[in-house]
Design a protein around this motif. Sequence first.
Motif, PDB file in Angstrom:
ATOM      1  N   ARG A 243       0.830  -1.210   0.000  1.00 32.55           N
ATOM      2  CA  ARG A 243       0.000   0.000   0.000  1.00 32.55           C
ATOM      3  C   ARG A 243       0.861   1.255   0.000  1.00 32.55           C
ATOM      4  NH1 ARG A 243      -1.200   3.189   3.989  1.00 32.55           N
ATOM      5  NH2 ARG A 243      -0.727   1.644   5.561  1.00 32.55           N
ATOM      6  N   LEU A 244       1.878   1.282   0.844  1.00 29.90           N
ATOM      7  CA  LEU A 244       2.743   2.462   0.937  1.00 29.90           C
ATOM      8  C   LEU A 244       3.514   2.716  -0.362  1.00 29.90           C
ATOM      9  CD1 LEU A 244       4.127   1.910   4.550  1.00 29.90           C
ATOM     10  CD2 LEU A 244       2.521   3.685   3.808  1.00 29.90           C
ATOM     11  N   LEU A 245       4.071   1.658  -0.947  1.00 28.02           N
ATOM     12  CA  LEU A 245       4.841   1.818  -2.184  1.00 28.02           C
ATOM     13  C   LEU A 245       3.940   2.186  -3.357  1.00 28.02           C
ATOM     14  CD1 LEU A 245       7.352  -1.122  -1.732  1.00 28.02           C
ATOM     15  CD2 LEU A 245       7.826   1.334  -1.537  1.00 28.02           C
ATOM     16  N   ALA A 246       2.735   1.618  -3.398  1.00 28.04           N
ATOM     17  CA  ALA A 246       1.790   1.972  -4.460  1.00 28.04           C
ATOM     18  C   ALA A 246       1.389   3.438  -4.343  1.00 28.04           C
ATOM     19  CB  ALA A 246       0.557   1.071  -4.394  1.00 28.04           C
ATOM     20  N   THR A 247       1.126   3.892  -3.133  1.00 30.18           N
ATOM     21  CA  THR A 247       0.750   5.285  -2.911  1.00 30.18           C
ATOM     22  C   THR A 247       1.860   6.220  -3.391  1.00 30.18           C
ATOM     23  OG1 THR A 247      -0.653   4.684  -1.042  1.00 30.18           O
ATOM     24  CG2 THR A 247       0.070   6.981  -1.157  1.00 30.18           C
ATOM     25  N   GLU A 248       3.092   5.894  -3.053  1.00 31.10           N
ATOM     26  CA  GLU A 248       4.227   6.716  -3.477  1.00 31.10           C
ATOM     27  C   GLU A 248       4.400   6.691  -4.995  1.00 31.10           C
ATOM     28  OE1 GLU A 248       7.289   9.323  -3.569  1.00 31.10           O
ATOM     29  OE2 GLU A 248       5.854   8.941  -1.972  1.00 31.10           O
ATOM     30  N   GLN A 249       4.215   5.518  -5.614  1.00 34.51           N
ATOM     31  CA  GLN A 249       4.354   5.422  -7.065  1.00 34.51           C
ATOM     32  C   GLN A 249       3.278   6.245  -7.769  1.00 34.51           C
ATOM     33  OE1 GLN A 249       6.924   3.644  -8.864  1.00 34.51           O
ATOM     34  NE2 GLN A 249       6.102   5.182 -10.241  1.00 34.51           N
ATOM     35  N   LEU A 250       2.055   6.163  -7.286  1.00 33.27           N
ATOM     36  CA  LEU A 250       0.971   6.950  -7.884  1.00 33.27           C
ATOM     37  C   LEU A 250       1.266   8.450  -7.773  1.00 33.27           C
ATOM     38  CD1 LEU A 250      -2.017   4.855  -6.562  1.00 33.27           C
ATOM     39  CD2 LEU A 250      -1.263   5.021  -8.943  1.00 33.27           C
ATOM     40  N   ARG A 251       1.792   8.858  -6.613  1.00 33.56           N
ATOM     41  CA  ARG A 251       2.162  10.257  -6.425  1.00 33.56           C
ATOM     42  C   ARG A 251       3.220  10.678  -7.444  1.00 33.56           C
ATOM     43  NH1 ARG A 251       5.892  13.219  -5.044  1.00 33.56           N
ATOM     44  NH2 ARG A 251       7.280  11.592  -4.343  1.00 33.56           N
TER      45      ARG A 251
END
Length: 133
Positions: free
Chosen positions: A25-33
């Motif tokens: 979840r954390l890495l996906a959120t950062e990638q989307l950002r």
Amino acid sequence: MNQETAIRNLSLLLSSTPRGARLARLLATEQLRSWGLPSDPARHIVAELATNAATHGRVPGRDFRLTLYVVGGTLRIEVTDTRGDRLPRPTRPAPDATTGRGLLVVAALASRWGVAPGPHPRKTVWAEVDVPT
């Protein structure tokens, strides 16, 4: 190559543990950002699918894979685990149940979702979200 034809992707192998699910979840959120895309509702979908992989798709010593890719105006989220024999099915839990709503959340937030069999013993649960182009 313009934004509409650019294909952006990320693929990560993560441990089939609660920590691996949180990291997804954390890495996906950062990638989307970093792609300039909104994190919601995608981060909630990633959290549910990764938690399911770590909980129901877990085989000791085997990881799950998170893949994100954007083509045009569609973000596709895929979570692949090694329990192809356990296909997910949305259920209606009792009102006082504290678990069992993950796929209902995915169905409510995603434009489309489904399950694809992979090479034995894998399966991929996927969801798509329309994103601004």
